[in-house]
Design an enzyme around this catalytic site. Structure first.
Site, PDB file in Angstrom:
ATOM      1  N   ASP A 245       0.848  -1.194   0.000  1.00 44.55           N
ATOM      2  CA  ASP A 245       0.000   0.000   0.000  1.00 44.55           C
ATOM      3  C   ASP A 245       0.884   1.245   0.000  1.00 44.55           C
ATOM      4  O   ASP A 245       1.855   1.331   0.770  1.00 44.55           O
ATOM      5  CB  ASP A 245      -0.913   0.005   1.229  1.00 44.55           C
ATOM      6  CG  ASP A 245      -1.884   1.174   1.220  1.00 44.55           C
ATOM      7  OD1 ASP A 245      -2.888   1.074   0.491  1.00 44.55           O
ATOM      8  OD2 ASP A 245      -1.634   2.164   1.936  1.00 44.55           O
ATOM      9  N   ASN A 253      -1.759  12.983  -3.883  1.00 40.90           N
ATOM     10  CA  ASN A 253      -2.733  13.386  -4.895  1.00 40.90           C
ATOM     11  C   ASN A 253      -3.211  14.808  -4.675  1.00 40.90           C
ATOM     12  O   ASN A 253      -3.336  15.598  -5.617  1.00 40.90           O
ATOM     13  CB  ASN A 253      -3.944  12.432  -4.866  1.00 40.90           C
ATOM     14  CG  ASN A 253      -3.858  11.357  -5.931  1.00 40.90           C
ATOM     15  OD1 ASN A 253      -3.136  11.490  -6.903  1.00 40.90           O
ATOM     16  ND2 ASN A 253      -4.594  10.278  -5.741  1.00 40.90           N
ATOM     17  N   ASP A 262      -1.332   9.464 -10.848  1.00 41.33           N
ATOM     18  CA  ASP A 262      -1.330   8.312 -11.761  1.00 41.33           C
ATOM     19  C   ASP A 262       0.091   7.968 -12.202  1.00 41.33           C
ATOM     20  O   ASP A 262       0.467   6.789 -12.296  1.00 41.33           O
ATOM     21  CB  ASP A 262      -2.194   8.604 -12.991  1.00 41.33           C
ATOM     22  CG  ASP A 262      -3.682   8.581 -12.687  1.00 41.33           C
ATOM     23  OD1 ASP A 262      -4.051   8.102 -11.592  1.00 41.33           O
ATOM     24  OD2 ASP A 262      -4.468   9.042 -13.539  1.00 41.33           O
ATOM     25  N   GLU A 289      -4.548   2.483  -4.593  1.00 43.26           N
ATOM     26  CA  GLU A 289      -3.090   2.538  -4.440  1.00 43.26           C
ATOM     27  C   GLU A 289      -2.535   1.269  -3.808  1.00 43.26           C
ATOM     28  O   GLU A 289      -1.406   1.262  -3.301  1.00 43.26           O
ATOM     29  CB  GLU A 289      -2.678   3.759  -3.609  1.00 43.26           C
ATOM     30  CG  GLU A 289      -3.106   3.723  -2.162  1.00 43.26           C
ATOM     31  CD  GLU A 289      -4.477   4.331  -1.916  1.00 43.26           C
ATOM     32  OE1 GLU A 289      -4.738   4.743  -0.783  1.00 43.26           O
ATOM     33  OE2 GLU A 289      -5.294   4.392  -2.859  1.00 43.26           O
TER      34      GLU A 289
END
Length: 373
Positions: A245, A253, A262, A289
């Protein structure tokens, strides 16, 4: 694709055309059709004139197969049809073949006529069809007159005359002797599967691939996990799972935007793909993620080594190439679980154990690796 119903329809068409031509039988007219004798093809030309009155044309005392009115009608029909079609006798020898059929076999029609068609099949299809013809030819004389034997459609591989391989599907059907007035003939209808296979493989790849990262997607992971689980249980081999993770990815983000988020996931995916120890291992995007790695026939020591390699390489990632500050860094937390000698009852239990280990890694400070006990 030709089904048995379409083959039946083709036989009916041949019969109808023949009935129409029967009315002209008393007025002989020459037509051009390939003429094959019992054991040779006319050397001067692969075509000859055959009259509609179907009198016994002969050459050196040998009766030509093509002197049968319905056979000549059959040839005219299959030549006009936009399918790859060939006709063989009970010995498996090619008597007729249309241009599309010759194209699939990779040779001119005049070269193919008189050849045994199974010689162009790759094993094990060659053995299968030879056995099938032995079975059909063993039928009683009465049965061969009235019975329409069918086989297929079935995928085969053709060893073409130019030494290349071609995947095709084949439907094979017997034209009973009661319909054609001679020994039974067998009609084969083929379709080139090359483009269909390529399209299928492309679609299958897309269906099993995560579009953003290029790794396997969740569906592919579920299938692979079940397969590897079965192998692990059946062969008493270890199976390890690593769940990964990205730490504080929401903050990444929010700070740099989803486009850069991305690109960050793509960088991480590239690291995961590069650290896989074998072709049997799989890296997949589990969701958002989160990523997961399947390590078949790997022990906890190997899994821990892979996880540490992942940690080191992701800590070293830079993002200046996408316009982010040089000090921008990312880390991941990882949970490992290994199945050994029935430690877990199901693959779901193995995933849950790895997920629990991941939770412990995150709860103790992130950028850590935790091994399920």
């Amino acid at each position: 694709m030709f089904t048995n119903d379409k083959l039946t329809e083709l036989n009916a068409t041949i019969s109808r055309v023949t009935k129409l031509t029967d009315s002209f039988a008393k007025y002989p007219r020459a037509i051009k059709i390939p003429l094959r004798l019992d054991d040779e093809i006319l050397s001067d030309s692969s075509f000859t004139d055959v009259a509609f009155d179907a009198t016994s044309a002969s050459h050196n005392g040998k009766i030509a197969v093509a002197d049968n009115l319905q056979i000549s009608t059959l040839l005219n029909v299959i030549t006009a049809i936009s399918e790859a079609i060939f006709v063989i006798n009970s010995a498996g020898v090619i008597e007729m073949i249309n241009p599309l059929g010759a194209k699939l076999f990779g040779a001119p029609a005049e070269m193919l006529i008189g050849q045994t068609w199974t010689d162009y099949l790759q094993s094990p299809f060659k053995d299968e069809y030879q056995s099938l013809f032995t079975l059909w030819n063993s039928a009683s004389d009465e049965a061969s007159k009235v019975t329409q034997f069918n086989h297929g459609p079935k995928e085969i591989i053709i060893n073409r005359a130019d030494s290349t391989l071609l995947e095709a599907d084949l439907s094979l059907s017997c034209l009973p002797s009661i319909q054609i007035g001679s020994e039974p003939l067998f009609i084969g209808i083929m379709h080139n599967l090359t483009s269909h296979k390529a399209e299928y493989n492309k679609l299958r790849h897309l269906a099993h691939t995560d579009k953003l990262t290029g790794l396997a997607n969740r569906h592919a992971f579920d299938d692979a996990l079940q397969t590897n689980w079965n192998d692990s249980i059946n062969h008493d081999q270890p199976l390890c799972l690593i769940i990964i993770d990205v730490d504080y990815f929401k903050i990444f983000n929010d700070q740099f935007g989803h486009v850069n988020g991305d690109k960050c996931l793509q960088k991480i995916a590239q690291v995961l793909a590069e650290v896989l120890p074998s072709n049997n291992a799989m890296a997949a995007r589990y969701g958002g993620e989160e990523f997961v790695i399947i390590l078949p026939n790997s022990n906890p020591l190997t899994a821990d080594y892979i996880a540490k390699n992942i940690q080191r390489r992701i800590n070293q990632l830079t993002f200046t190439d996408i316009g982010l500050p040089a000090q921008t860094k990312i880390s991941v937390s990882q949970g490992i679980a290994c199945e050994r000698s029935g430690q877990y009852r199901t693959p779901t239990a193995l995933v849950c154990a790895a997920d629990t280990a991941l939770y412990r890694a995150k709860s103790t400070g992130r950028n850590r690796i935790n091994m399920s006990s």
